[in-house]
Scaffold this motif. Structure first.
Motif, PDB file in Angstrom:
ATOM      1  N   ILE A  39      36.666  29.148  46.426  1.00 21.48           N
ATOM      2  CA  ILE A  39      36.358  30.507  46.626  1.00 21.48           C
ATOM      3  C   ILE A  39      35.638  31.006  47.102  1.00 21.48           C
ATOM      4  O   ILE A  39      36.476  31.856  47.770  1.00 21.48           O
ATOM      5  CB  ILE A  39      35.641  30.892  44.449  1.00 21.48           C
ATOM      6  N   LEU A 108      39.194  27.654  40.260  1.00 20.08           N
ATOM      7  CA  LEU A 108      39.182  29.081  41.448  1.00 20.08           C
ATOM      8  C   LEU A 108      38.695  29.735  39.901  1.00 20.08           C
ATOM      9  O   LEU A 108      40.123  30.463  39.310  1.00 20.08           O
ATOM     10  CB  LEU A 108      40.768  28.945  41.906  1.00 20.08           C
ATOM     11  N   ASN A 109      38.160  30.408  39.790  1.00 16.72           N
ATOM     12  CA  ASN A 109      38.012  31.144  38.393  1.00 16.72           C
ATOM     13  C   ASN A 109      36.916  32.479  38.543  1.00 16.72           C
ATOM     14  O   ASN A 109      35.580  32.007  38.336  1.00 16.72           O
ATOM     15  CB  ASN A 109      37.543  30.454  37.198  1.00 16.72           C
ATOM     16  N   LEU A 110      37.448  33.188  38.389  1.00 11.00           N
ATOM     17  CA  LEU A 110      36.510  34.427  39.136  1.00 11.00           C
ATOM     18  C   LEU A 110      35.376  34.947  37.423  1.00 11.00           C
ATOM     19  O   LEU A 110      34.541  35.398  37.773  1.00 11.00           O
ATOM     20  CB  LEU A 110      37.131  35.871  39.236  1.00 11.00           C
ATOM     21  N   LYS A 140      39.275  36.947  33.018  1.00 10.66           N
ATOM     22  CA  LYS A 140      39.720  36.395  34.436  1.00 10.66           C
ATOM     23  C   LYS A 140      38.767  34.702  33.336  1.00 10.66           C
ATOM     24  O   LYS A 140      38.969  33.684  34.311  1.00 10.66           O
ATOM     25  CB  LYS A 140      38.543  36.253  35.481  1.00 10.66           C
ATOM     26  N   MET A 144      42.301  30.739  38.211  1.00  6.26           N
ATOM     27  CA  MET A 144      43.084  31.543  38.828  1.00  6.26           C
ATOM     28  C   MET A 144      44.232  30.456  39.940  1.00  6.26           C
ATOM     29  O   MET A 144      43.466  29.845  40.220  1.00  6.26           O
ATOM     30  CB  MET A 144      42.822  32.699  39.288  1.00  6.26           C
ATOM     31  N   GLU A 146      45.194  30.252  43.955  1.00  6.14           N
ATOM     32  CA  GLU A 146      44.417  30.685  44.868  1.00  6.14           C
ATOM     33  C   GLU A 146      45.579  32.517  45.182  1.00  6.14           C
ATOM     34  O   GLU A 146      44.233  33.267  46.237  1.00  6.14           O
ATOM     35  CB  GLU A 146      44.930  30.024  46.048  1.00  6.14           C
ATOM     36  N   GLU A 148      45.917  34.585  44.047  1.00  9.11           N
ATOM     37  CA  GLU A 148      45.220  35.950  42.833  1.00  9.11           C
ATOM     38  C   GLU A 148      44.222  35.805  43.786  1.00  9.11           C
ATOM     39  O   GLU A 148      42.981  36.991  43.175  1.00  9.11           O
ATOM     40  CB  GLU A 148      44.903  35.499  41.219  1.00  9.11           C
ATOM     41  N   VAL A 149      42.862  34.933  43.690  1.00 12.21           N
ATOM     42  CA  VAL A 149      41.561  35.019  44.187  1.00 12.21           C
ATOM     43  C   VAL A 149      41.281  36.140  45.264  1.00 12.21           C
ATOM     44  O   VAL A 149      40.567  36.359  46.103  1.00 12.21           O
ATOM     45  CB  VAL A 149      41.286  33.657  44.066  1.00 12.21           C
ATOM     46  N   TYR A 150      42.363  35.319  46.138  1.00 12.82           N
ATOM     47  CA  TYR A 150      42.691  35.934  47.700  1.00 12.82           C
ATOM     48  C   TYR A 150      42.994  37.694  47.430  1.00 12.82           C
ATOM     49  O   TYR A 150      42.742  38.177  48.551  1.00 12.82           O
ATOM     50  CB  TYR A 150      44.129  35.286  48.706  1.00 12.82           C
TER      51      TYR A 150
END
Length: 161
Positions: A39, A108-110, A140, A144, A146, A148-150
């Motif tokens: 992340i 990938l977890n905000l 969140k 997620m 990639e 969505e994280v971007y």
């Protein structure tokens, strides 16, 4: 005559064509971790892309991990790199991660991010120009993509600028 007109146009538009040189560094704040998370790498890519697409000259210092302490030596090193590289600004993006039950450093977890803080410094003086922070919130909870994280990282980059 055409040469004089071309020269006049160039002189007129020259002040508008300058780009800022920006060096940035991602600082991952995680107790007892030794590797840069996926992340954090996505944040690095998104910030680079955002400022490059905005027309700035962008470089980045290697991401680092802060396990505690003030990290002043790392800051001085990066500021020196910014100066010697001819960059005008240094942007340090600090990503603070939560640890506890369900924490996955490769995920990938905000929701695993506590907050994201950034500090903008001028390279000539090393003084703080601006600083702020944002929290992704607790809604969140799902894994997620990639992209969505971007997108969230690009949102953070827009707040920095």
């Amino acid at each position: 005559m055409k040469k004089i007109a071309f020269l006049a146009v160039c002189i007129f538009f020259m002040p508008f064509l300058s780009a800022k040189g920006i060096n940035f560094q991602i600082v991952q704040i995680t107790p007892e971790q030794t590797e840069i998370f996926e992340i954090s790498k996505i944040f690095e890519e998104a910030v680079t892309d955002f400022f490059y697409e905005a027309g700035h000259i962008v470089t980045n210092s290697p991401s680092c991990i802060k396990n505690g302490g003030d990290n002043q030596e790392e800051f001085k090193k990066v500021l020196l790199e910014t100066i010697t590289g001819g960059m005008e600004m240094l942007v340090r993006v600090e990503i603070s991660f939560k640890e506890g039950e369900g924490f996955n450093p490769k995920g990938l977890n905000l929701n695993s991010i506590d907050n994201i803080r950034w500090n903008v410094y001028t390279s000539s003086t090393g003084k703080l120009v601006s600083s702020s922070r944002v929290s992704p919130g607790n809604d969140k909870n799902i894994k997620m993509t990639e992209a969505e994280v971007y997108n969230f990282a690009s949102f953070v980059a827009s707040k920095i600028s």
